[in-house]
Scaffold this motif. Structure first.
Motif, PDB file in Angstrom:
ATOM      1  N   THR A  88      38.892 -36.123   0.142  1.00  0.00           N
ATOM      2  CA  THR A  88      39.315 -35.967  -1.001  1.00  0.00           C
ATOM      3  C   THR A  88      40.280 -36.973  -1.456  1.00  0.00           C
ATOM      4  O   THR A  88      40.444 -37.511  -2.565  1.00  0.00           O
ATOM      5  N   ARG A  89      41.638 -37.055  -0.319  1.00  0.00           N
ATOM      6  CA  ARG A  89      42.940 -37.677  -0.828  1.00  0.00           C
ATOM      7  C   ARG A  89      41.484 -39.419  -1.265  1.00  0.00           C
ATOM      8  O   ARG A  89      42.177 -40.255  -1.977  1.00  0.00           O
ATOM      9  N   LYS A  90      41.074 -39.880  -0.469  1.00  0.00           N
ATOM     10  CA  LYS A  90      40.714 -40.752  -0.835  1.00  0.00           C
ATOM     11  C   LYS A  90      39.550 -41.292  -1.552  1.00  0.00           C
ATOM     12  O   LYS A  90      39.890 -41.652  -2.028  1.00  0.00           O
ATOM     13  N   LEU A  91      39.137 -39.923  -2.048  1.00  0.00           N
ATOM     14  CA  LEU A  91      37.845 -40.495  -3.149  1.00  0.00           C
ATOM     15  C   LEU A  91      38.846 -40.257  -4.440  1.00  0.00           C
ATOM     16  O   LEU A  91      38.007 -40.957  -5.592  1.00  0.00           O
ATOM     17  N   PHE A 145      41.057 -42.903  -5.305  1.00  0.00           N
ATOM     18  CA  PHE A 145      40.964 -43.844  -5.416  1.00  0.00           C
ATOM     19  C   PHE A 145      39.604 -44.907  -5.139  1.00  0.00           C
ATOM     20  O   PHE A 145      39.818 -45.746  -6.052  1.00  0.00           O
ATOM     21  N   LEU A 146      38.809 -44.116  -3.881  1.00  0.00           N
ATOM     22  CA  LEU A 146      37.419 -44.551  -4.446  1.00  0.00           C
ATOM     23  C   LEU A 146      36.955 -44.652  -5.364  1.00  0.00           C
ATOM     24  O   LEU A 146      35.670 -45.402  -6.168  1.00  0.00           O
ATOM     25  N   VAL A 147      36.256 -42.908  -6.306  1.00  0.00           N
ATOM     26  CA  VAL A 147      35.838 -43.017  -7.411  1.00  0.00           C
ATOM     27  C   VAL A 147      37.126 -43.645  -8.955  1.00  0.00           C
ATOM     28  O   VAL A 147      36.579 -44.423  -9.461  1.00  0.00           O
ATOM     29  N   ALA A 148      38.573 -43.705  -8.366  1.00  0.00           N
ATOM     30  CA  ALA A 148      38.733 -45.301  -9.427  1.00  0.00           C
ATOM     31  C   ALA A 148      38.005 -46.468  -9.019  1.00  0.00           C
ATOM     32  O   ALA A 148      37.408 -46.609 -10.376  1.00  0.00           O
ATOM     33  N   GLU A 149      38.059 -46.932  -7.810  1.00  0.00           N
ATOM     34  CA  GLU A 149      37.453 -47.942  -8.131  1.00  0.00           C
ATOM     35  C   GLU A 149      35.624 -47.852  -8.282  1.00  0.00           C
ATOM     36  O   GLU A 149      35.097 -49.019  -9.181  1.00  0.00           O
ATOM     37  N   ALA A 150      34.978 -47.184  -8.578  1.00  0.00           N
ATOM     38  CA  ALA A 150      33.427 -47.220  -8.741  1.00  0.00           C
ATOM     39  C   ALA A 150      33.364 -47.064 -10.421  1.00  0.00           C
ATOM     40  O   ALA A 150      32.732 -47.816 -10.354  1.00  0.00           O
ATOM     41  N   LEU A 151      34.748 -46.385 -10.678  1.00  0.00           N
ATOM     42  CA  LEU A 151      34.208 -46.078 -12.207  1.00  0.00           C
ATOM     43  C   LEU A 151      34.843 -47.107 -12.759  1.00  0.00           C
ATOM     44  O   LEU A 151      34.433 -48.051 -13.475  1.00  0.00           O
ATOM     45  N   ALA A 152      35.511 -48.569 -12.365  1.00  0.00           N
ATOM     46  CA  ALA A 152      36.508 -49.343 -12.656  1.00  0.00           C
ATOM     47  C   ALA A 152      34.543 -50.254 -12.741  1.00  0.00           C
ATOM     48  O   ALA A 152      35.120 -51.514 -13.280  1.00  0.00           O
ATOM     49  N   ASN A 153      34.143 -50.795 -11.913  1.00  0.00           N
ATOM     50  CA  ASN A 153      33.358 -51.091 -11.430  1.00  0.00           C
ATOM     51  C   ASN A 153      32.341 -50.920 -12.917  1.00  0.00           C
ATOM     52  O   ASN A 153      30.563 -51.571 -12.630  1.00  0.00           O
ATOM     53  N   GLY A 154      31.953 -49.907 -13.270  1.00  0.00           N
ATOM     54  CA  GLY A 154      30.696 -48.931 -13.681  1.00  0.00           C
ATOM     55  C   GLY A 154      29.566 -48.042 -13.547  1.00  0.00           C
ATOM     56  O   GLY A 154      28.471 -48.339 -13.908  1.00  0.00           O
ATOM     57  N   ALA A 155      30.457 -47.822 -12.611  1.00  0.00           N
ATOM     58  CA  ALA A 155      29.392 -47.188 -11.611  1.00  0.00           C
ATOM     59  C   ALA A 155      28.485 -45.989 -12.415  1.00  0.00           C
ATOM     60  O   ALA A 155      29.379 -45.484 -12.722  1.00  0.00           O
TER      61      ALA A 155
END
Ligand SMILES: *Cc1c(COP(=O)(O)O)cnc(C)c1O
Length: 320
Positions: free
Chosen positions: A48-51, A53-63
Motif C-alpha cells: 500500500t505504501r508503494k502503491l 507512488f505507483l498509482v500517482a505515476e499511473a494517473l499522471a500517465n493517463g492510465a
C-alpha cells in the motif's frame, strides 16, 4: 532531494508498539513492532505504501487499468486490485498457478475488488504478462504495468519516505528486521536510512532468494531509487544486510519455523503474522535472538509488512 508525486490513501503513520511479553518469552532484547499490516487499504500491508507512488505515476500517465502479476495468494496483487477500485481504474492480475475450486484468502479479495484474473504457469509468466498488457493496450484500456512486488524505484521510494516517518516516531533502534522478497521494501529503507540518518542495522530476512544474488539485486535497486529521488548515492553489495538462512522448503511452504513464530506472536502479544512472509521473517528473528546475534542489551524493531489475509487461505488450515 526530490519527493516523487504521491496519492495519499494509506493510514499513516503506522503505529509502533512494544512487545514485552514476546521479549520475556524469548529472554531476549527489547522488541517493538511497526504495524505496516495496518496501512488500511483492502486489509493493508507494505504494498500500500508503494502503491501511493505507483498509482500517482499511473494517473499522471493517463492510465485507466492497472496490470500486475504474482502468486495465487499474492498480497501485492490484492492491494493493487484494491487501489484500482479506490481510483475507479480497472485491474488485470496475471496469477501464477491453477484456478482453485473455491477462492480463499487474498484470492477471494481479488474477486471482491473486481479484478480480472488471467491464470498462467511460472515459466510462461512474463510472456503472459506481456501479451495481457499488449492486448489491453490494443483494446484502448490504457494499461499501466505495476512492476512485480511494486519494486521499481517509484515503489521503493515509498520506503525511503517510511524511514523519515520512523525517524520522527522513534529513531533509536539497533536493528530493523523484516521480510524481504522482491527487494523494494529493503532498497527503499536503506536509501531512507542514509537520507534521514538512521544508524542501526537494516536486516532483511530473505523469503526466497540466496544471499549473494539478492544483496546485489537490492544494491542495484537502492542506487536506482536514490537516483530517482535526485540523490547521488551508490550502494554496493556489502552495504545490504540480508540473511538467507531461513528459506525452508521454498516459497509459501509452511514449516516448523513459521508455525512456531506465528503461534508465539499470537499467544504472547495477540498479534497476527502471515504464513509466507512475516511468519518466516519473525522465525528468522527468533533464530537470531537464540543465536545471540541480536543481543539482549540491544533494541529490535520488527517491521510488520502485512499479509495476514493469507492466514485464511485453504492451504494454511493446518495452522488452526
Ligand atoms: C511483498 C511482501 C513482502 C516483501 O516485500 P518486498 O518489497 O517485495 O521485498 C514482505 N511481506 C509481505 C507480507 C509482502 O506481501
Amino acid at each position: 532531494m526530490i519527493i516523487p508525486p504521491r496519492q495519499r490513501f494509506a493510514c499513516l503513520p503506522t503505529p509502533i508498539e512494544e512487545m514485552p511479553r514476546l521479549s520475556a518469552a524469548l529472554q531476549g532484547p527489547r522488541l517493538w513492532v511497526k504495524r505496516d499490516d495496518l496501512t488500511g487499504l483492502g486489509m493493508g500491508g507494505n504494498k500500500t505504501r508503494k502503491l501511493e507512488f505507483l498509482v500517482a505515476e499511473a494517473l499522471a500517465n493517463g492510465a485507466r487499468t492497472l496490470v500486475t502479476t504474482g502468486a495465487v495468494q499474492s498480497n501485492h496483487c490484492r492491494q493493487t486490485a484494491a487501489a484500482a477500485a479506490r481510483f475507479g481504474l480497472d485491474c488485470i492480475l496475471v496469477l501464477v498457478g491453477e484456478t482453485p475450486i473455491r477462492p480463499t484468502g487474498n484470492l477471494l479479495l481479488d474477486h471482491l475488488f473486481g479484478a480480472e484474473l488471467i491464470w498462467t504457469s511460472r515459466d510462461k509468466r512474463d510472456e503472459t504478462l506481456k501479451a495481457t498488457f499488449d492486448q489491453a493496450w490494443e483494446k484502448g484500456q490504457r494499461p499501466y504495468l505495476v512492476p512485480y512486488g511494486g519494486s521499481s524505484p517509484t515503489g521503493a521510494a515509498s520506503y525511503a519516505m517510511a524511514m523519515q516517518e520512523l525517524m520522527a516516531q522513534k529513531p533509536d533502534f539497533d536493528w530493523i528486521v523484516f521480510a524481504s522478497s522482491s527487494g523494494g521494501t529493503q532498497a527503499g529503507m536503506v536509501v531512507g536510512a542514509k537520507l534521514f540518518g538512521f544508524s542501526g542495522h537494516v536486516l532483511g530476512i530473505s523469503i526466497d532468494e540466496p544471499q549473494d544474488i539478492f544483496q546485489s539485486r537490492i544494491a542495484t535497486l537502492a542506487s536506482a531509487t536514490a537516483d530517482f529521488m535526485g540523490e547521488k548515492l551508490t550502494f554496493a553489495t556489502n552495504d545490504i544486510q540480508v540473511n538467507s538462512d531461513y528459506l525452508g522448503a521454498g516459497y509459501g511452504i509452511l514449516g516448523n519455523l513459521e508455525r512456531e513464530a506465528i503461534q508465539l506472536f499470537a499467544r504472547s502479544e495477540g498479534l497476527l503474522l502471515d504464513p509466507v512472509y512475516t511468519g518466516r521473517a519473525a522465525g528468522g528473528m527468533i533464530g537470531l535472538i537464540r543465536q545471540g546475534i541480536l543481543r539482549s542489551k540491544e533494541t529490535v524493531l520488527f517491521w510488520h509488512t502485512g499479509g495476514t489475509p493469507a492466514l485464511f487461505a485453504d492451504r494454511y488450515q493446518e495452522l488452526g
